[in-house]
Each structure stands twice: as C-alpha cells, then as structure tokens.
Design a protein around this motif. Structure first.
Motif, PDB file in Angstrom:
ATOM      1  N   VAL A   1      -3.113  -0.405  -8.744  1.00  0.00           N
ATOM      2  CA  VAL A   1      -4.509   0.050  -8.597  1.00  0.00           C
ATOM      3  C   VAL A   1      -4.523   1.455  -7.997  1.00  0.00           C
ATOM      4  O   VAL A   1      -4.185   1.626  -6.821  1.00  0.00           O
ATOM      5  CB  VAL A   1      -5.307  -0.904  -7.689  1.00  0.00           C
ATOM      6  CG1 VAL A   1      -6.777  -0.479  -7.634  1.00  0.00           C
ATOM      7  CG2 VAL A   1      -5.170  -2.348  -8.149  1.00  0.00           C
TER       8      VAL A   1
ATOM      9  N   PHE B   1      -8.972   1.389   1.975  1.00  0.00           N
ATOM     10  CA  PHE B   1      -7.731   2.184   1.980  1.00  0.00           C
ATOM     11  C   PHE B   1      -8.073   3.674   2.055  1.00  0.00           C
ATOM     12  O   PHE B   1      -7.553   4.411   2.915  1.00  0.00           O
ATOM     13  CB  PHE B   1      -6.965   1.842   0.702  1.00  0.00           C
ATOM     14  CG  PHE B   1      -5.659   2.567   0.499  1.00  0.00           C
ATOM     15  CD1 PHE B   1      -5.519   3.937   0.645  1.00  0.00           C
ATOM     16  CD2 PHE B   1      -4.538   1.862   0.105  1.00  0.00           C
ATOM     17  CE1 PHE B   1      -4.315   4.590   0.433  1.00  0.00           C
ATOM     18  CE2 PHE B   1      -3.320   2.494  -0.118  1.00  0.00           C
ATOM     19  CZ  PHE B   1      -3.224   3.861   0.051  1.00  0.00           C
TER      20      PHE B   1
ATOM     21  N   GLU C   1      -2.625   7.660 -13.016  1.00  0.00           N
ATOM     22  CA  GLU C   1      -3.581   7.428 -11.931  1.00  0.00           C
ATOM     23  C   GLU C   1      -4.965   7.976 -12.268  1.00  0.00           C
ATOM     24  O   GLU C   1      -5.972   7.555 -11.692  1.00  0.00           O
ATOM     25  CB  GLU C   1      -3.084   8.042 -10.621  1.00  0.00           C
ATOM     26  CG  GLU C   1      -2.991   9.548 -10.590  1.00  0.00           C
ATOM     27  CD  GLU C   1      -1.662  10.061 -11.162  1.00  0.00           C
ATOM     28  OE1 GLU C   1      -1.433  11.280 -11.102  1.00  0.00           O
ATOM     29  OE2 GLU C   1      -0.874   9.247 -11.666  1.00  0.00           O
TER      30      GLU C   1
ATOM     31  N   LEU D   1      -9.784  -6.179  -4.680  1.00  0.00           N
ATOM     32  CA  LEU D   1      -8.995  -4.951  -4.801  1.00  0.00           C
ATOM     33  C   LEU D   1      -9.884  -3.714  -4.830  1.00  0.00           C
ATOM     34  O   LEU D   1      -9.538  -2.676  -4.252  1.00  0.00           O
ATOM     35  CB  LEU D   1      -8.133  -5.013  -6.067  1.00  0.00           C
ATOM     36  CG  LEU D   1      -6.959  -5.997  -6.029  1.00  0.00           C
ATOM     37  CD1 LEU D   1      -6.299  -6.095  -7.397  1.00  0.00           C
ATOM     38  CD2 LEU D   1      -5.933  -5.557  -4.991  1.00  0.00           C
ATOM     39  N   GLU D   2     -11.033  -3.826  -5.484  1.00  0.00           N
ATOM     40  CA  GLU D   2     -11.963  -2.688  -5.532  1.00  0.00           C
ATOM     41  C   GLU D   2     -12.462  -2.339  -4.139  1.00  0.00           C
ATOM     42  O   GLU D   2     -12.493  -1.169  -3.744  1.00  0.00           O
ATOM     43  CB  GLU D   2     -13.129  -3.029  -6.450  1.00  0.00           C
ATOM     44  CG  GLU D   2     -14.144  -1.900  -6.601  1.00  0.00           C
ATOM     45  CD  GLU D   2     -15.277  -2.253  -7.545  1.00  0.00           C
ATOM     46  OE1 GLU D   2     -16.294  -1.540  -7.512  1.00  0.00           O
ATOM     47  OE2 GLU D   2     -15.149  -3.242  -8.297  1.00  0.00           O
TER      48      GLU D   2
ATOM     49  N   VAL E   1      -6.004   4.501  -6.054  1.00  0.00           N
ATOM     50  CA  VAL E   1      -7.040   4.577  -5.017  1.00  0.00           C
ATOM     51  C   VAL E   1      -7.643   5.979  -5.032  1.00  0.00           C
ATOM     52  O   VAL E   1      -6.942   6.964  -4.762  1.00  0.00           O
ATOM     53  CB  VAL E   1      -6.470   4.254  -3.627  1.00  0.00           C
ATOM     54  CG1 VAL E   1      -7.542   4.420  -2.555  1.00  0.00           C
ATOM     55  CG2 VAL E   1      -5.893   2.833  -3.607  1.00  0.00           C
TER      56      VAL E   1
ATOM     57  N   LEU F   1       0.862  -1.187   0.000  1.00  0.00           N
ATOM     58  CA  LEU F   1       0.000   0.000   0.000  1.00  0.00           C
ATOM     59  C   LEU F   1       0.897   1.235   0.000  1.00  0.00           C
ATOM     60  O   LEU F   1       1.803   1.348   0.829  1.00  0.00           O
ATOM     61  CB  LEU F   1      -0.918   0.018   1.219  1.00  0.00           C
ATOM     62  CG  LEU F   1      -1.793  -1.218   1.438  1.00  0.00           C
ATOM     63  CD1 LEU F   1      -2.725  -0.995   2.634  1.00  0.00           C
ATOM     64  CD2 LEU F   1      -2.600  -1.556   0.194  1.00  0.00           C
TER      65      LEU F   1
ATOM     66  N   LYS G   1      -7.942   5.705 -13.209  1.00  0.00           N
ATOM     67  CA  LYS G   1      -8.785   5.192 -12.127  1.00  0.00           C
ATOM     68  C   LYS G   1      -9.160   3.730 -12.320  1.00  0.00           C
ATOM     69  O   LYS G   1     -10.263   3.299 -11.979  1.00  0.00           O
ATOM     70  CB  LYS G   1     -10.048   6.048 -11.962  1.00  0.00           C
ATOM     71  CG  LYS G   1      -9.781   7.493 -11.586  1.00  0.00           C
ATOM     72  CD  LYS G   1     -11.065   8.251 -11.316  1.00  0.00           C
ATOM     73  CE  LYS G   1     -10.783   9.710 -10.987  1.00  0.00           C
ATOM     74  NZ  LYS G   1     -12.011  10.475 -10.713  1.00  0.00           N
TER      75      LYS G   1
ATOM     76  N   SER H   1      -9.537  -0.990  -2.011  1.00  0.00           N
ATOM     77  CA  SER H   1      -9.180   0.405  -2.293  1.00  0.00           C
ATOM     78  C   SER H   1     -10.129   1.366  -1.578  1.00  0.00           C
ATOM     79  O   SER H   1      -9.719   2.437  -1.123  1.00  0.00           O
ATOM     80  CB  SER H   1      -9.187   0.668  -3.806  1.00  0.00           C
ATOM     81  OG  SER H   1     -10.495   0.594  -4.337  1.00  0.00           O
TER      82      SER H   1
ATOM     83  N   HIS I   1      -7.204  11.641  -4.940  1.00  0.00           N
ATOM     84  CA  HIS I   1      -6.312  10.502  -5.119  1.00  0.00           C
ATOM     85  C   HIS I   1      -5.539  10.272  -3.817  1.00  0.00           C
ATOM     86  O   HIS I   1      -4.820  11.143  -3.344  1.00  0.00           O
ATOM     87  CB  HIS I   1      -5.334  10.784  -6.271  1.00  0.00           C
ATOM     88  CG  HIS I   1      -4.347   9.702  -6.500  1.00  0.00           C
ATOM     89  ND1 HIS I   1      -3.022   9.942  -6.772  1.00  0.00           N
ATOM     90  CD2 HIS I   1      -4.486   8.351  -6.480  1.00  0.00           C
ATOM     91  CE1 HIS I   1      -2.385   8.798  -6.910  1.00  0.00           C
ATOM     92  NE2 HIS I   1      -3.249   7.825  -6.745  1.00  0.00           N
TER      93      HIS I   1
ATOM     94  N   PHE J   1      -1.923   4.133  -4.030  1.00  0.00           N
ATOM     95  CA  PHE J   1      -1.975   2.977  -4.919  1.00  0.00           C
ATOM     96  C   PHE J   1      -1.936   1.685  -4.108  1.00  0.00           C
ATOM     97  O   PHE J   1      -1.377   1.632  -3.012  1.00  0.00           O
ATOM     98  CB  PHE J   1      -0.774   2.964  -5.877  1.00  0.00           C
ATOM     99  CG  PHE J   1      -0.614   4.217  -6.686  1.00  0.00           C
ATOM    100  CD1 PHE J   1      -1.239   4.352  -7.925  1.00  0.00           C
ATOM    101  CD2 PHE J   1       0.174   5.269  -6.223  1.00  0.00           C
ATOM    102  CE1 PHE J   1      -1.088   5.503  -8.670  1.00  0.00           C
ATOM    103  CE2 PHE J   1       0.332   6.422  -6.963  1.00  0.00           C
ATOM    104  CZ  PHE J   1      -0.304   6.541  -8.197  1.00  0.00           C
ATOM    105  N   ILE J   2      -2.531   0.652  -4.681  1.00  0.00           N
ATOM    106  CA  ILE J   2      -2.338  -0.714  -4.198  1.00  0.00           C
ATOM    107  C   ILE J   2      -1.529  -1.444  -5.259  1.00  0.00           C
ATOM    108  O   ILE J   2      -1.891  -1.435  -6.437  1.00  0.00           O
ATOM    109  CB  ILE J   2      -3.675  -1.438  -3.970  1.00  0.00           C
ATOM    110  CG1 ILE J   2      -4.518  -0.700  -2.926  1.00  0.00           C
ATOM    111  CG2 ILE J   2      -3.442  -2.883  -3.544  1.00  0.00           C
ATOM    112  CD1 ILE J   2      -5.924  -1.259  -2.781  1.00  0.00           C
TER     113      ILE J   2
END
Length: 558
Positions: free
Chosen positions: A236, A272, A214, A265-266, A238, A170, A217, A269, A244, A247-248
């Motif tokens: 990914v 996160f 980024e 992951l969705e 975030v 992360l 998205k 995020s 913003h 990222f993952i």
C-alpha cells in the motif's frame, strides 16, 4: 453484505452457471469491474466481482493459470466469464485451479450485456453501504486516538496487524523499515536486511513491480516467499497531499484480506502519513534551533563567554573546537527531475541527521552536529593541551568513522567527502567554519579521489585564490602555457599533464616515466617537444617554480 451465493440467486442471474470454486460462494462482493486488459490487474481491488470475455488469456494455459492465481492473491470475490467469443469453453485447467483456490468461476450466458451485470450488482451493493460506513468510522476513530496521543509507528503497526490479522511492516519511501509487527512470524529476522544501524526491506524480492508503481496510489499484490511457501503480499503506497511517505506491507499468512481490511489500511496509511509529518516537523524544529545557535556561533556573532552562556547548549568552552563539513558527493538517486532529486536528498539528509545523532551520542561526547542543505556540519571538541599531531590524528579518525557510517546507511553508490578547518578556541570557530567551506570551494572541480581534506593541505591554493584575481591568474598562466595548451588542444596530446608530472618529480626522468607508466624514451621525446613550446628554459630553477605556479593557477580556474 452481498455474497457470490446471493448474486447467483438474484432473478436476472438465474441462468448464470457456477462452473468451479464452489467453496468460495460465501465470498463478499464489494464492487464490480470489467477486465479485458492484461496490464490492468494492479488496478483491481479486494472483493471485486470480475467480468471478462477472457480475450487476454484465451490462447495460453499458463497465462490462464497465472491470472487465476493473481485474482486469488488480490482476493477477488469471483470471476464471471462470457465464453463462446474468445474461449470456446472454460478450460478444465482453469476449473481445477479455481476449485483448489476456492475462487468461483461463473459462466455468463451469451447475449447478457456486461453493463447490465454492473448496474444490478452496484444497486445491490449500495443498499449495504451503511454497514461499511459504520466500520470505516470505527476504524478511523481508533487511528485518530493513536495520532492524538502520540502512539507512534509501533502502535500503528500493532493496531493494523490486529485489525487485518496478518503481519504488518511499515516502510519509508527508501524502503527502510520503520516498524514491524509480526509476533507469530519472524519476518524481521528472516527477510529484512540490516545495513549499518538501518533495517531495509529487500524490494528486489518483488520481481515484477511496475516502474514508479507508488504513483498508482492504490494497493497492489505480489507473491512473497516465507518459510519456503508463497503468500500474497499487499503493498500500500502511503501518500498525503501528493507527498509519498512510504509503504504498508501486509503479508497474508493468517488469512486473505477482506473489504474491511482495506478500510483499515486506508485509515492506517493516513495515520502513517500524519505521524511521519509530525516526526519530520519535530526534527525540523529541533534542527532549526540547533542551526540558529550554530549560525550565530559560526558567523562570529557570539563575542564572549558570557554571551555563549546565555544559550542552552552542551558546548564546553574550555575545549578547542574544529569544524568538519560532510558533503553528499553522490546520492545514489536515479531521477532526471531536479525537484524530485532535491526532495529525495532532503529526505536522505533528515534521515542521516537522525541516525548520526544516535550513532555519535555515546561514541563522541564532545561532538555537535546539524544539517545545512546537502551537508552535515560537525563541531568536534578536543583537549587544548593535546599536541597538534595527536589532534590531527583524532580528527582524521573521527571524520573517517563518521564518513563510513553515513555511506553504510544507504546504497553502495552513495558517497560523502569531509573538509576540516583549523582547531581553535570556541569563540574563534567562525574562522574554522570559513576554512572548511573554502576547501569545498577549492574542490569544486576536483574528482575528490581522497575523502578527507584539511584546510592546511590546501592553504597554498587558498592563498593563491585570495591573493590573485581570476584575470591576473589567467594572464600569468597564459604567458607561460599558452602555446603548450594550444598544442594539446589542436593535436589531442597530453603534454600539459606530462609537464606537471615532470615538475612534480623534480625533473627526474626515471621516476616521472614510472609515474606516467610510459617508456623512458617516450618521456624524453615529450620533454623535447615541451621545451620547444615553452617561452622559458625549463631546467632553470626560477622557471620551474613559475611553471608550477602557472599550472596550479590553470587548475584552480578550470
């Protein structure tokens, strides 16, 4: 779940021919996409069945191989190619690589419309959506529990790593590592760089990231080298409410990602982003409480020690205190947008306040700090029995150590400078604060080659600014320097600077010429011209002081 094998058995596709990648027939199909643009691969998703004419890789074997490799990294389910238009046939090199990667290549018979394939596949997938929705709900519940009970970033990373069965990193929007879960693979030691107390992921290892990627998205995949092998890494971005947060990163060391992993992951995020928002809000609240107290103290609203005692603060009233202001001179932010620059600077200052609080906690027990815009305000307590010389040295040393620490937390071009007020009893600290701010004001147009400035060093300038109005100052320096300044402007000379150096070296030709790196005769020529442009005799003592004052007033007002 619809697999590639099930797809080929559907009645409309009985004439489709599997030409490579038979070991991938059990790949799940979660969507379908038409691809005839070489720049659109970042928009693909795992599990998609790709349909293409092969136009953008029809003439180059290396490009064909590169795209097959990229489709595998993304974990596409299969590639359906309609040859005979741009490709005379599916090249053997593509077949060999697809067999190696277990990525099915299917030949579409001539005359079958792409839209027909899409409609049938989407119809089949829609009948299987309930299973996906149930999985999404279960994953959402897990992350909701983490957020509800304050599990933090480490818990989010650990849960994600367990769900996708791969290492997770992360990262915030500046590519600083927030949490890492890589129990089997020491990514943190092998790849992540330590700068000061901050761990930073080396973004430069991804050599072909799109500019501002980024903003897409959505996840993109790039190769990641670890232990002398190449692995696909899913990045990914975030986002939450257009902001913003970072990222993952998922390094696919154990296995390729499947559709359910992207559901994880969705949801991860979102957890996160919410955790970042929660941490920012806690930090903002704590800083506001500190700032409110210090605002009262530094504005002189706290009049006596009894009033000070009503605040819950570690301030020691028996010490003397000094205000230090650390200002962000260069941020290292590359953007033309003032709004984005301010948002980035706000994130930098929040991050620096947090890390500096940890750094100073044990090293400087009598130091207190809070942030104001792009500044960090510090109150340093010192022993009132110490000599002025010792206190000055302690302040200089502390300021330099903190300044260097802050600059080490970011890019090389990030710079801070520090201004320092007088050392005074706690109830007189408003004066020290005003002095530190005054130094910043006086340095506004200065190049700031030095990085630490005491109010005592600029006391004379402060006196001039406070005592002589801008109009009076301009009238004074114009009287003495008007002809010289005009001559420099019209002839592109630097006689004004020469005069300043000559006066600073007490009219000594030898030391002035060395300071200016010019020959003695050159300096004598310039002095002769300068004397002709001044309204007073340069060599008289009363005039040298007046000229120095005029030059200083000119600098202060330009």
């Amino acid at each position: 779940m619809l697999t590639v094998n099930h797809f080929l058995q559907l009645a409309p596709f009985k004439t489709f021919k599997l030409v490579a990648g038979a070991n991938g027939l059990e790949n799940d199909i979660t969507g379908v996409n038409i691809l005839d643009n070489p720049n659109a691969s970042d928009w693909l998703s795992a599990g998609e069945l790709l349909i293409t004419s092969g136009y953008f890789f029809s003439e180059n074997t290396e490009i064909q191989k590169r795209f097959i490799q990229r489709f595998k990294e993304i974990n596409c389910s299969a590639i359906c190619i309609k040859p005979h238009i741009y490709l005379k046939g599916i090249p053997q090199s593509m077949r060999d690589l697809a067999n190696e990667l277990a990525l099915p290549i299917i030949e579409i018979p001539y005359g079958i419309a792409f839209s027909k394939i899409m409609n049938i596949v989407m119809g089949e997938i829609s009948g299987r959506m309930n299973e996906r929705n149930q999985a999404s709900l279960a994953i959402h519940s897990q992350f909701f529990e983490i957020s509800l009970h304050g599990g933090g970033m480490k818990k989010i990373a650990a849960s994600l790593a367990k769900m996708v069965q791969n290492p997770i990193v992360l990262i915030d929007s500046d590519w600083s590592v927030i949490a890492c879960n890589d129990n089997k693979h020491p990514l943190i030691q092998e790849t992540i760089k330590k700068i000061g107390n901050t761990f930073t992921f080396p973004i430069e290892i991804f050599t072909d990231l799109p500019i501002n990627f980024e903003r897409i998205k959505k996840p993109i995949t790039r190769p990641f080298f670890f232990a002398e092998k190449e692995y696909p890494c899913v990045i990914v971005p975030v986002y939450f409410d257009t902001v913003h947060y970072g990222f993952i990163l998922v390094v696919q060391i154990e296995r390729p990602l499947i559709d359910f992993d992207y559901i994880a992951l969705e949801n991860g995020s979102m957890a996160f982003a919410l955790e970042q928002i929660r941490l920012f809000e806690i930090e903002r609240t704590e800083n506001r409480i500190r700032r409110d107290f210090f605002d009262h103290l530094l504005s002189g609203q706290i009049k006596d020690l009894d009033a000070l005692a009503t605040y819950d603060t570690p301030i020691d009233p028996t010490l003397n205190y000094t205000v230090l202001i650390l200002s962000l001179q260069k941020s290292g932010i590359q953007t033309d947008s003032l709004m984005k620059k301010k948002q980035a600077e706000d994130r930098i200052m929040k991050s620096l306040l947090s890390s500096l609080t940890s750094y100073t906690a044990n090293r400087f027990p009598h130091l207190h700090l809070f942030s104001r815009k792009n500044q960090l305000v510090l109150l340093l307590g010192t022993d009132p029995k110490s000599s002025a010389f010792k206190t000055h040295n302690e302040l200089s040393d502390t300021a330099e150590r903190i300044r260097m620490y802050l600059e080490q937390q970011g890019p090389a071009e990030r710079e801070f400078f520090c201004t320092i007020g007088s050392t005074l009893p706690i109830l007189e600290l408003a004066q020290s604060f005003e002095e530190a701010k005054k130094v910043i004001q006086l340095l506004e147009n200065d190049s700031k080659e030095e990085k630490i400035y005491f109010f005592d060093d600029v006391y004379f300038d402060s006196f001039l600014v406070d005592s002589i109005s801008k109009e009076q100052g301009k009238k004074f320096y114009t009287h003495y320097l008007d002809m010289l300044l005009t001559y420099d402007l019209e002839n592109k000379t630097n006689f004004t600077l020469t005069l300043k150096a000559y006066l600073a070296h007490h009219l000594n030709i030898a030391t002035t010429s060395r300071a200016l790196f010019i020959h003695r005769n050159t300096l004598l020529y310039r002095i002769k011209k300068i004397k002709m442009l001044l309204p007073v005799v340069l060599d008289q003592e009363k005039n040298t002081f007046a000229l120095q004052l005029a030059l200083r007033l000119y600098d202060l007002h330009h």
